[in-house]
Design a protein around this motif. Sequence first.
Motif, PDB file in Angstrom:
ATOM      1  N   CYS A 165     -26.253  44.427   1.641  1.00 30.15           N
ATOM      2  CA  CYS A 165     -27.091  45.246   2.516  1.00 30.15           C
ATOM      3  C   CYS A 165     -28.406  44.540   2.803  1.00 30.15           C
ATOM      4  CB  CYS A 165     -27.365  46.606   1.879  1.00 30.15           C
ATOM      5  SG  CYS A 165     -25.902  47.643   1.666  1.00 30.15           S
ATOM      6  N   GLN A 166     -28.711  44.378   4.072  1.00 27.92           N
ATOM      7  CA  GLN A 166     -29.990  43.786   4.464  1.00 27.92           C
ATOM      8  C   GLN A 166     -31.010  44.902   4.626  1.00 27.92           C
ATOM      9  OE1 GLN A 166     -30.759  40.144   7.053  1.00 27.92           O
ATOM     10  NE2 GLN A 166     -30.876  41.785   8.552  1.00 27.92           N
ATOM     11  N   VAL A 167     -32.193  44.694   4.056  1.00 30.06           N
ATOM     12  CA  VAL A 167     -33.235  45.721   4.077  1.00 30.06           C
ATOM     13  C   VAL A 167     -34.559  45.109   4.491  1.00 30.06           C
ATOM     14  CG1 VAL A 167     -32.048  47.063   2.306  1.00 30.06           C
ATOM     15  CG2 VAL A 167     -33.816  45.423   1.629  1.00 30.06           C
ATOM     16  N   GLN A 168     -35.451  45.979   5.010  1.00 33.59           N
ATOM     17  CA  GLN A 168     -36.753  45.522   5.473  1.00 33.59           C
ATOM     18  C   GLN A 168     -37.917  46.202   4.750  1.00 33.59           C
ATOM     19  OE1 GLN A 168     -34.284  46.627   7.701  1.00 33.59           O
ATOM     20  NE2 GLN A 168     -33.558  44.516   8.044  1.00 33.59           N
ATOM     21  N   ASP A 169     -37.620  47.145   3.851  1.00 32.84           N
ATOM     22  CA  ASP A 169     -38.658  47.774   3.043  1.00 32.84           C
ATOM     23  C   ASP A 169     -38.034  48.409   1.801  1.00 32.84           C
ATOM     24  OD1 ASP A 169     -37.652  50.357   3.725  1.00 32.84           O
ATOM     25  OD2 ASP A 169     -38.983  50.473   5.457  1.00 32.84           O
TER      26      ASP A 169
ATOM     27  N   ALA B  88     -33.435  40.700   1.499  1.00 36.18           N
ATOM     28  CA  ALA B  88     -34.790  41.105   1.868  1.00 36.18           C
ATOM     29  C   ALA B  88     -35.200  40.298   3.094  1.00 36.18           C
ATOM     30  CB  ALA B  88     -35.750  40.856   0.709  1.00 36.18           C
ATOM     31  N   GLN B  89     -35.260  40.980   4.243  1.00 32.82           N
ATOM     32  CA  GLN B  89     -35.509  40.293   5.515  1.00 32.82           C
ATOM     33  C   GLN B  89     -36.966  40.434   5.938  1.00 32.82           C
ATOM     34  OE1 GLN B  89     -34.611  42.142   9.207  1.00 32.82           O
ATOM     35  NE2 GLN B  89     -33.599  40.346  10.067  1.00 32.82           N
ATOM     36  N   GLY B  90     -37.636  39.294   6.098  1.00 25.13           N
ATOM     37  CA  GLY B  90     -39.007  39.286   6.567  1.00 25.13           C
ATOM     38  C   GLY B  90     -39.093  39.242   8.083  1.00 25.13           C
ATOM     39  N   SER B  91     -40.267  39.530   8.593  1.00 22.60           N
ATOM     40  CA  SER B  91     -40.470  39.602  10.039  1.00 22.60           C
ATOM     41  C   SER B  91     -40.322  38.256  10.734  1.00 22.60           C
ATOM     42  CB  SER B  91     -41.863  40.162  10.340  1.00 22.60           C
ATOM     43  OG  SER B  91     -42.870  39.293   9.853  1.00 22.60           O
TER      44      SER B  91
ATOM     45  N   THR C  92     -41.824  37.690   5.006  1.00 18.51           N
ATOM     46  CA  THR C  92     -40.902  37.240   3.964  1.00 18.51           C
ATOM     47  C   THR C  92     -41.613  37.098   2.627  1.00 18.51           C
ATOM     48  OG1 THR C  92     -39.621  36.054   5.649  1.00 18.51           O
ATOM     49  CG2 THR C  92     -39.235  35.446   3.356  1.00 18.51           C
ATOM     50  N   LEU C  93     -42.809  36.523   2.643  1.00 20.94           N
ATOM     51  CA  LEU C  93     -43.570  36.328   1.413  1.00 20.94           C
ATOM     52  C   LEU C  93     -43.942  37.655   0.761  1.00 20.94           C
ATOM     53  CD1 LEU C  93     -44.691  33.952  -0.259  1.00 20.94           C
ATOM     54  CD2 LEU C  93     -46.855  34.221   0.974  1.00 20.94           C
ATOM     55  N   ASP C  94     -44.052  38.698   1.559  1.00 21.65           N
ATOM     56  CA  ASP C  94     -44.365  40.031   1.054  1.00 21.65           C
ATOM     57  C   ASP C  94     -43.117  40.763   0.577  1.00 21.65           C
ATOM     58  OD1 ASP C  94     -45.182  42.692   0.685  1.00 21.65           O
ATOM     59  OD2 ASP C  94     -45.341  43.083   2.828  1.00 21.65           O
ATOM     60  N   ILE C  95     -42.084  40.796   1.416  1.00 19.01           N
ATOM     61  CA  ILE C  95     -40.934  41.661   1.139  1.00 19.01           C
ATOM     62  C   ILE C  95     -40.047  41.126   0.026  1.00 19.01           C
ATOM     63  CG2 ILE C  95     -39.426  40.655   2.910  1.00 19.01           C
ATOM     64  CD1 ILE C  95     -39.706  44.385   1.958  1.00 19.01           C
TER      65      ILE C  95
ATOM     66  N   ALA D 157     -38.766  27.767  -2.699  1.00 21.57           N
ATOM     67  CA  ALA D 157     -39.868  28.730  -2.733  1.00 21.57           C
ATOM     68  C   ALA D 157     -39.365  30.141  -2.996  1.00 21.57           C
ATOM     69  CB  ALA D 157     -40.640  28.684  -1.413  1.00 21.57           C
ATOM     70  N   MET D 158     -38.274  30.517  -2.345  1.00 16.71           N
ATOM     71  CA  MET D 158     -37.747  31.866  -2.533  1.00 16.71           C
ATOM     72  C   MET D 158     -37.193  32.060  -3.943  1.00 16.71           C
ATOM     73  SD  MET D 158     -38.524  33.477   0.156  1.00 16.71           S
ATOM     74  CE  MET D 158     -39.977  32.427   0.304  1.00 16.71           C
ATOM     75  N   MET D 159     -36.635  31.014  -4.517  1.00 19.15           N
ATOM     76  CA  MET D 159     -36.177  31.101  -5.900  1.00 19.15           C
ATOM     77  C   MET D 159     -37.364  31.296  -6.843  1.00 19.15           C
ATOM     78  SD  MET D 159     -33.020  28.364  -6.039  1.00 19.15           S
ATOM     79  CE  MET D 159     -32.685  28.727  -7.769  1.00 19.15           C
ATOM     80  N   MET D 160     -38.491  30.671  -6.533  1.00 16.35           N
ATOM     81  CA  MET D 160     -39.695  30.873  -7.342  1.00 16.35           C
ATOM     82  C   MET D 160     -40.205  32.311  -7.238  1.00 16.35           C
ATOM     83  SD  MET D 160     -40.379  28.118  -9.022  1.00 16.35           S
ATOM     84  CE  MET D 160     -38.588  28.163  -9.228  1.00 16.35           C
ATOM     85  N   LEU D 161     -39.897  32.984  -6.130  1.00 18.24           N
ATOM     86  CA  LEU D 161     -40.283  34.387  -5.958  1.00 18.24           C
ATOM     87  C   LEU D 161     -39.273  35.341  -6.583  1.00 18.24           C
ATOM     88  CD1 LEU D 161     -41.603  34.445  -2.275  1.00 18.24           C
ATOM     89  CD2 LEU D 161     -42.933  34.429  -4.384  1.00 18.24           C
TER      90      LEU D 161
END
Length: 324
Positions: free
Chosen positions: A118-122, A139-142, A153-156, A184-188
């Motif tokens: 499931c792709q989500v935006q919030d 988690a899909q960023g703007s 993306t960095l937020d969501i 970078a995303m793995m670090m998040l």
Amino acid sequence: MSISTPLTTLLGIEHPILLAPMDIVSGARLTAAVSNAGGLGILGGGYGDKAWLEQQITKLKQLAPARFGVGFITWSLAKQPDLLDVALSAGPRAIFLSFGDPKLFASRIKNAGVLMICQVQDEQLARQALDAGADILVAQGSEAGGHGASRTTLDIVPAIVDLAAGRVPVVAAGGLGDGRGLAAMMMLGAAGVLLGTRFYASQEADGAEEAKKRICAATSGSTTRGLIFDISRDHVWPSPFTGRCLINDHSRRWEGRELQLLQDKAATAEYMAARAARNFDIAAVIAGSGVGLIHDIPPAAEVVDRIVTEADQILHGRRNSSAA
């Protein structure tokens, strides 16, 4: 070389890279190519063209990737629920749902022994997906191409990682195009990435060659998010979702004049004619803000290899930029 994460273990794939199910663009050839390269190709069911879906699934069976997924716009699938049966009959590893309540289809997907992405935006959408039984969250960023919302993306990504709390893998999407993005995303806390635009500019993608060339020629800052292209094709999405595309003559002409565009039927006719003629000075090229990272049109397998190699080297401290 491979990068193992909870995502690769769950899906049974080698690399934590998923193909975004781009409507029409992510056809059987691209889906199979990404899967055969060790990622998970996801066929783009989009708005639900049954004839196209059946044709592509037939091709996919001939190409015989070990694993693949099929993706849908959830609210559009609700208008044609039989399309889910078409997809499930192909034996996918996963069904990908975005933009709508996945609960409508969760039991059918689960009963078929298929994973639900499931792709989500919030956070609210993430909770809804988890309650429905999502196995993987995207988690899909703007920064993503096509439709999305306003969170970056960095937020969501870390927000959804924290919300999931290890219950399911979280995949990052939006503006990513190279190994630095994966690292970078793995670090998040993400367990992998979903890529659209980078695979659009690949040899197996079904998009127009002119569109691919425009993606390669684009620089950072060459995309825009808004309603212009949806208004132009008389297909406006509900709030808060807007679309991201390359800036072109049409977007420049109508920027700030969206209400006027809504009333201009001649402009709509002009847009639809340009779309049919693949005149991308007017018609949209769907692309994310990471276009500045894309400079060529290689085979999809080469894209996967580059990203995994670069991410592995960054994660192990052997490089810190896209330069070799």
